[in-house]
Scaffold this motif. Sequence first.
Motif, PDB file in Angstrom:
ATOM      1  N   ALA A 110      28.620  -5.838 -18.688  1.00  0.00           N
ATOM      2  CA  ALA A 110      28.644  -5.644 -17.235  1.00  0.00           C
ATOM      3  C   ALA A 110      29.380  -4.362 -16.853  1.00  0.00           C
ATOM      4  CB  ALA A 110      29.278  -6.846 -16.541  1.00  0.00           C
ATOM      5  N   THR A 111      30.351  -3.938 -17.655  1.00  0.00           N
ATOM      6  CA  THR A 111      31.012  -2.664 -17.403  1.00  0.00           C
ATOM      7  C   THR A 111      30.039  -1.515 -17.654  1.00  0.00           C
ATOM      8  OG1 THR A 111      33.139  -3.614 -18.067  1.00  0.00           O
ATOM      9  CG2 THR A 111      33.003  -1.222 -17.972  1.00  0.00           C
ATOM     10  N   TYR A 112      29.249  -1.628 -18.711  1.00  0.00           N
ATOM     11  CA  TYR A 112      28.214  -0.629 -18.959  1.00  0.00           C
ATOM     12  C   TYR A 112      27.210  -0.596 -17.800  1.00  0.00           C
ATOM     13  CZ  TYR A 112      29.671  -0.344 -23.914  1.00  0.00           C
ATOM     14  OH  TYR A 112      30.363  -0.158 -25.085  1.00  0.00           O
ATOM     15  N   TYR A 113      26.838  -1.779 -17.321  1.00  0.00           N
ATOM     16  CA  TYR A 113      25.852  -1.850 -16.251  1.00  0.00           C
ATOM     17  C   TYR A 113      26.415  -1.290 -14.942  1.00  0.00           C
ATOM     18  CZ  TYR A 113      21.672  -3.715 -13.946  1.00  0.00           C
ATOM     19  OH  TYR A 113      20.478  -3.842 -13.278  1.00  0.00           O
ATOM     20  N   ALA A 114      27.678  -1.546 -14.697  1.00  0.00           N
ATOM     21  CA  ALA A 114      28.316  -1.005 -13.489  1.00  0.00           C
ATOM     22  C   ALA A 114      28.320   0.525 -13.519  1.00  0.00           C
ATOM     23  CB  ALA A 114      29.737  -1.546 -13.348  1.00  0.00           C
ATOM     24  N   ARG A 115      28.555   1.104 -14.675  1.00  0.00           N
ATOM     25  CA  ARG A 115      28.467   2.566 -14.817  1.00  0.00           C
ATOM     26  C   ARG A 115      27.024   3.020 -14.545  1.00  0.00           C
ATOM     27  NH1 ARG A 115      29.554   8.064 -14.827  1.00  0.00           N
ATOM     28  NH2 ARG A 115      28.478   9.079 -16.548  1.00  0.00           N
TER      29      ARG A 115
END
Length: 389
Positions: free
Chosen positions: A282-287
Amino acid sequence: MKKLFTSESVTEGHPDKLCDKIADSILDEILKGDPNSRVACEVCCTTGMVLVMGEITTEQYVDMAEVARRAIKEVGYDKPEYGFDYRSCAVLVAIDEQSPDISMGVSNSLEHKGGGDEFDLYGAGDQGLMFGYASNETKELMPLAITLAHALTKRLAEVRKAGTLPYLRPDGKAQVTLEYENNKATRVDAVVVSTQHSDTVDIEKLRKDILKHIINEVLPKELVDKNTKVYINPTGRFVLGGPMGDSGLTGRKIIVDTYGGYAPHGGGSFSGKDPTKVDRSATYYARYVAKNIVSAGLAERCELQVAYAIGKAQPVSVCVNTFGTGIVNDEIIAEKIKTVFDFRPASIIKTLNLRTPIYSKTSNYGHFGNPDFPWEKTDKVSELKKLFN
């Protein structure tokens, strides 16, 4: 208004980063044979020893000690005189299976139990909050300070491995302080480079070489002036380093991994975790979302926060902050992007193709800003432009 802002980076030979490298190398080997594996692998190291621990459920057999030794060799700990090397260090493995209590929520989300679609299948593996960030400050849409710090440490590794400066050893750090005026970087105020070295090199030679081959090659000349402060191995000696000089632990360099402190961090680390762990995916997706928003011209800067509850597929909140640079209110952007981006874990995994063995490459020099990573693509720009006219 003027202000100073500093970010740091560390080399792949730093003990914490060595642990990240080993953990992600093990994850990659497991995913090659069983893409549906559940992996939470952590590593610690100290003088002469590496401990691999965690919870892993998989159909794929992996010789974790051998993978660890390969990673250590790749980083550059290949000589006994370094005090730690891939041949002689002990590698201990203590692995259990994933807790069935956690697996129950991940494998069958609350929404899926109620009859949801295929992307409702996975629930978040834990509660938590994740952040993504992008700005038009650099071509990578990353903050400039962390971009320069990573470039310095990457350059340290390059000249070491190429033999340009043969006395260098794997451990090292860099730090860049920028002066901002009205939110625009105007100059480099200070740069710090500390690198491990052999005990035979003269410190003045080392400082001249680092200035010539590292700092002058990396820092933009237009941002360096006569008042820029340069510190190279300030203590004068850095022979004892790596795991012999300090213990290492997975996930202890999370600010180095993300935005250098320019944006918040939710707290969860990345390395050694499979993509069902929203700390990572989800951190990757937020980026990915933030980068598409900036690339589409909806804002000059964008910070996105997403939060989850364990066992639930849909996030409990999505928040957008454009720092006053958005073309419409942040609340409108946050609401509209939900029609373009699906924040459910199963959708994130499919959209970014996260079940592939790509993670070892992420373990050093930042998880963001590298165009080779799938979360760096900007394939939603035209859709966003149409959505916001």
